[in-house]
Design a protein around this motif. Structure first.
Motif, PDB file in Angstrom:
ATOM      1  N   ALA A  30       0.027  -4.684  -1.636  1.00  0.00           N
ATOM      2  CA  ALA A  30      -0.707  -3.515  -2.291  1.00  0.00           C
ATOM      3  C   ALA A  30      -2.140  -3.202  -1.999  1.00  0.00           C
ATOM      4  O   ALA A  30      -2.584  -2.092  -1.640  1.00  0.00           O
ATOM      5  CB  ALA A  30      -0.030  -3.160  -3.595  1.00  0.00           C
ATOM      6  N   ILE A  31      -2.728  -4.466  -2.268  1.00  0.00           N
ATOM      7  CA  ILE A  31      -4.185  -4.324  -1.883  1.00  0.00           C
ATOM      8  C   ILE A  31      -4.411  -4.050  -0.561  1.00  0.00           C
ATOM      9  O   ILE A  31      -5.347  -3.068  -0.558  1.00  0.00           O
ATOM     10  CB  ILE A  31      -4.754  -5.610  -2.470  1.00  0.00           C
ATOM     11  CG1 ILE A  31      -4.784  -5.715  -4.116  1.00  0.00           C
ATOM     12  CG2 ILE A  31      -6.347  -5.708  -2.031  1.00  0.00           C
ATOM     13  CD1 ILE A  31      -5.119  -7.167  -4.502  1.00  0.00           C
ATOM     14  N   ASP A  32      -3.999  -4.868   0.355  1.00  0.00           N
ATOM     15  CA  ASP A  32      -4.449  -4.851   1.822  1.00  0.00           C
ATOM     16  C   ASP A  32      -3.296  -5.565   2.507  1.00  0.00           C
ATOM     17  O   ASP A  32      -3.192  -7.057   2.257  1.00  0.00           O
ATOM     18  CB  ASP A  32      -5.760  -5.583   2.070  1.00  0.00           C
ATOM     19  CG  ASP A  32      -6.031  -5.358   3.538  1.00  0.00           C
ATOM     20  OD1 ASP A  32      -5.278  -5.083   4.401  1.00  0.00           O
ATOM     21  OD2 ASP A  32      -7.361  -5.875   3.732  1.00  0.00           O
ATOM     22  N   PRO A  33      -2.638  -4.650   3.332  1.00  0.00           N
ATOM     23  CA  PRO A  33      -1.568  -5.324   4.153  1.00  0.00           C
ATOM     24  C   PRO A  33      -1.998  -6.576   5.019  1.00  0.00           C
ATOM     25  O   PRO A  33      -1.157  -7.344   5.470  1.00  0.00           O
ATOM     26  CB  PRO A  33      -0.791  -4.380   5.091  1.00  0.00           C
ATOM     27  CG  PRO A  33      -1.281  -3.078   4.134  1.00  0.00           C
ATOM     28  CD  PRO A  33      -2.744  -3.293   3.603  1.00  0.00           C
ATOM     29  N   GLN A  34      -3.257  -6.682   5.481  1.00  0.00           N
ATOM     30  CA  GLN A  34      -3.654  -7.809   6.008  1.00  0.00           C
ATOM     31  C   GLN A  34      -4.031  -8.950   5.586  1.00  0.00           C
ATOM     32  O   GLN A  34      -4.010 -10.014   6.210  1.00  0.00           O
ATOM     33  CB  GLN A  34      -5.202  -7.361   6.659  1.00  0.00           C
ATOM     34  CG  GLN A  34      -5.135  -6.165   7.561  1.00  0.00           C
ATOM     35  CD  GLN A  34      -4.390  -6.048   8.900  1.00  0.00           C
ATOM     36  OE1 GLN A  34      -4.334  -7.135   9.575  1.00  0.00           O
ATOM     37  NE2 GLN A  34      -3.237  -5.128   9.138  1.00  0.00           N
TER      38      GLN A  34
END
Length: 326
Positions: A30-34
Motif C-alpha cells: 500500500a505504501i509503494d508497490p516497489q
C-alpha cells in the motif's frame, strides 16, 4: 514508518524487520508497490542465521499476530505478540546475528492489558539481557554541535527524584555514560556536563543540599578516576551554545529537566538511546500516534526512525573502529 525508513536506507543499512510478515507485506504494497519484502521464519534464523538479501529486498522475520489488526485501535490479544518481536530482536543481538536493535514505538497499555507487567522497552531490554543498570539518553543532530542529553533518573514522579539520586547510583550512571560514549560513539575522551538538582544548583545550600552532599562528591570521584566531567551547573542556564560547544553530553538529574530542551530543538527527528546494554539499541523520540494510524497511511513522519537507524549504524561503525584501535 519502519517500512518507509528501511526502504529509504536500504542502500546504506541492511535492515531486518520483525513482525507479522503478511501484515507487513500488505502495508508495504500500500505504501509503494516497489517495496519488496522477503519473509524468513524464526526457525530458519535460529538454524542458519541471517542469509544475504539483495539491495532491493528487505528481510522480515515472521512473528505472527494473534488477532487481526485494525490501524489505530488497540487490541490486548496482540500484546504478547509485540513482546515476542522484542524477544527475537534481543536474542538475535545477543547471538551476534544483529549488530543492533532499533525499536519502533509500542503501546504499553496493550501489553499490560494482555496480563503482562510492562513498564517500557528500556526496562524490558535490561531485564532480558541481565543488565543491572541502564542509562537513557536522547540525542539529535539538528543542533550544532549535536546535542546529547542523558538522565540520572527516568520515569519517576517528581516527589521521588531526590531520593533516587544516591552516590552509588549517580556514580554508576556516569561510569556507564563515559564507557558507552567511548565504546559505542568512538569518543576518545568524552566531555560530560552535569546539572544540579535544585534551582541555581542549590544556591550554595540555601535551595537544597544534594549538590553539596551527593552530586559534587560523585563528580570529584569521577574526575579522580579519569572521567572528564564537570558541574553541577544550574540547568536553566547550562543549555547555551557557549557551554555546549565544549561538551559531548549533558547529564540531567530528571526527565523534565533535560528533555524539554532537546525535544524543542528536534521533536520528530531526535532519537532515544539506551546505554549500558551489551548491544546497541536506539529508538524514536515519540509514541504510537494512534490518531495518525487511524487516519491511514502517509500521515506519520518517519524522520525520527530514519535518524534512529542512521545513528545505530554510526554506533556500529564507531564501535568496530574502537575495538580495532583499542
Amino acid at each position: 514508518m519502519s517500512i518507509r525508513a528501511a526502504w529509504e536506507l536500504r542502500a546504506q543499512i541492511k535492515s531486518v524487520l520483525i513482525g507479522d510478515a503478511a501484515f507487513l507485506a500488505m502495508t508495504a504494497a500500500a505504501i509503494d508497490p516497489q517495496i519488496k519484502l522477503v519473509a524468513l521464519s524464526q526457525q530458519a534464523l535460529r538454524n542458519n542465521g541471517l542469509p544475504n538479501f539483495s539491495i532491493d529486498q528487505i528481510a522480515v522475520i515472521d512473528c505472527q499476530l494473534d488477532a487481526h489488526v485494525r490501524p489505530g485501535l488497540l487490541d490486548a490479544r496482540n500484546g504478547r505478540a509485540v513482546l515476542r518481536t522484542l524477544d527475537i530482536a534481543i536474542g538475535g543481538a545477543q547471538q551476534g546475528i544483529f549488530d543492533g536493535i532499533v525499536t519502533a514505538p509500542l503501546q504499553k497499555s496493550t501489553i499490560n492489558d494482555a496480563g503482562v507487567a510492562f513498564t517500557g522497552h528500556t526496562e524490558y531490554l535490561a531485564e532480558k539481557s541481565a543488565t543491572a543498570q541502564v542509562v537513557m539518553m536522547l540525542a539529535t543532530d539538528r543542533t550544532t554541535p549535536p546535542l546529547r542529553v542523558a538522565l540520572a533518573t527516568t520515569h519517576l514522579a517528581l516527589k521521588d527524584v531526590a531520593a533516587a539520586i544516591t552516590f552509588d547510583s549517580l556514580r554508576r550512571t556516569i561510569a556507564i555514560l563515559h564507557a558507552d560514549l567511548k565504546n559505542k560513539f568512538g569518543l576518545t575522551q568524552p566531555r560530560i556536563l552535569v546539572t544540579g538538582l535544585n534551582p541555581h544548583a542549590g544556591e550554595g545550600g540555601y535551595l537544597g543540599r544534594e549538590e553539596i552532599d551527593i552530586i559534587g562528591p560523585v563528580l570529584q570521584a569521577a574526575k579522580e578516576s579519569g572521567i572528564a566531567v564537570s558541574g553541577p551547573y544550574p540547568a536553566d542556564t547550562l543549555f547555551q551554545q557557549k557551554y555546549l560547544a565544549d561538551a559531548d553530553c549533558v547529564l540531567a538529574m530528571y526527565h523534565d529537566q533535560g528533555l524539554p530542551v532537546l525535544k524543542y530543538a528536534s521533536f520528530g527527528h531526535g532519537i532515544n538511546i539506551t546505554l549500558g546494554l551489551p548491544f546497541i539499541r536506539t529508538s524514536v523520540d515519540h509514541g504510537t500516534a494512534l490518531d495518525l494510524a487511524a487516519a491511514g497511511l502517509g500521515h506519520a513522519d518517519h524522520g525520527s526512525m530514519l535518524a534512529a537507524m542512521n545513528v545505530a549504524a554510526q554506533m556500529v561503525r564507531a564501535g568496530w573502529a574502537h575495538r580495532v584501535h583499542a
